[in-house]
Design an enzyme around this catalytic site. Structure first.
Site, PDB file in Angstrom:
ATOM      1  NE  ARG A   5      36.064  32.560  41.780  1.00  0.00           N
ATOM      2  CZ  ARG A   5      36.488  32.134  42.920  1.00  0.00           C
ATOM      3  NH1 ARG A   5      36.003  31.899  44.539  1.00  0.00           N
ATOM      4  NH2 ARG A   5      38.227  32.785  42.978  1.00  0.00           N
ATOM      5  CB  SER A  54      35.547  22.715  44.373  1.00  0.00           C
ATOM      6  OG  SER A  54      35.018  24.018  44.141  1.00  0.00           O
ATOM      7  CB  CYS A  55      38.119  28.062  43.816  1.00  0.00           C
ATOM      8  SG  CYS A  55      38.177  27.993  42.560  1.00  0.00           S
ATOM      9  N   GLY A  56      35.252  27.454  43.912  1.00  0.00           N
ATOM     10  CA  GLY A  56      33.667  27.615  44.060  1.00  0.00           C
ATOM     11  C   GLY A  56      32.992  26.507  44.808  1.00  0.00           C
TER      12      GLY A  56
END
Length: 99
Positions: A5, A54-56
């Site tokens: 993240r 991406s997770c952030g």
């Protein structure tokens, strides 16, 4: 790449942001570059497509800004958001860069 993240670590960003070096030979194994000074090697020199998962979003925005504003020649080809957890506000983003 699929960073945590917080986004890509600084050494990874630095490598991705180096300009393409036409004088650096293409090699199948990093050991074939051992005759070059380590600080002159662009470890991502032969990479033409970069897929960033991406997770952030904040880290993605920061990393994209650094990658696209560098002299490495990266261009944004596509960016797609995926809701993997319906009912949440969590979005996975897949970004494709090419040079």
């Amino acid at each position: 790449v699929d960073p945590p993240r917080k986004g890509l670590d600084e050494p990874v960003i630095q490598q991705l942001c180096q300009p393409y070096n036409a004088n650096q030979p293409y090699v199948e194994s990093p050991t074939m570059l051992s005759h070059l000074a380590r600080h002159t090697i662009n470890w991502t020199n032969d990479v033409r497509t970069l897929i960033y998962v991406s997770c952030g979003f904040d880290a993605l925005a920061r990393d994209c800004d650094q990658i696209l504003s560098s002299s490495a020649g990266w261009k944004l080809e596509s960016a797609t958001g995926y809701v993997l957890f319906p009912g949440s506000n969590h979005v996975e983003t897949v970004v494709v860069f090419r040079r």
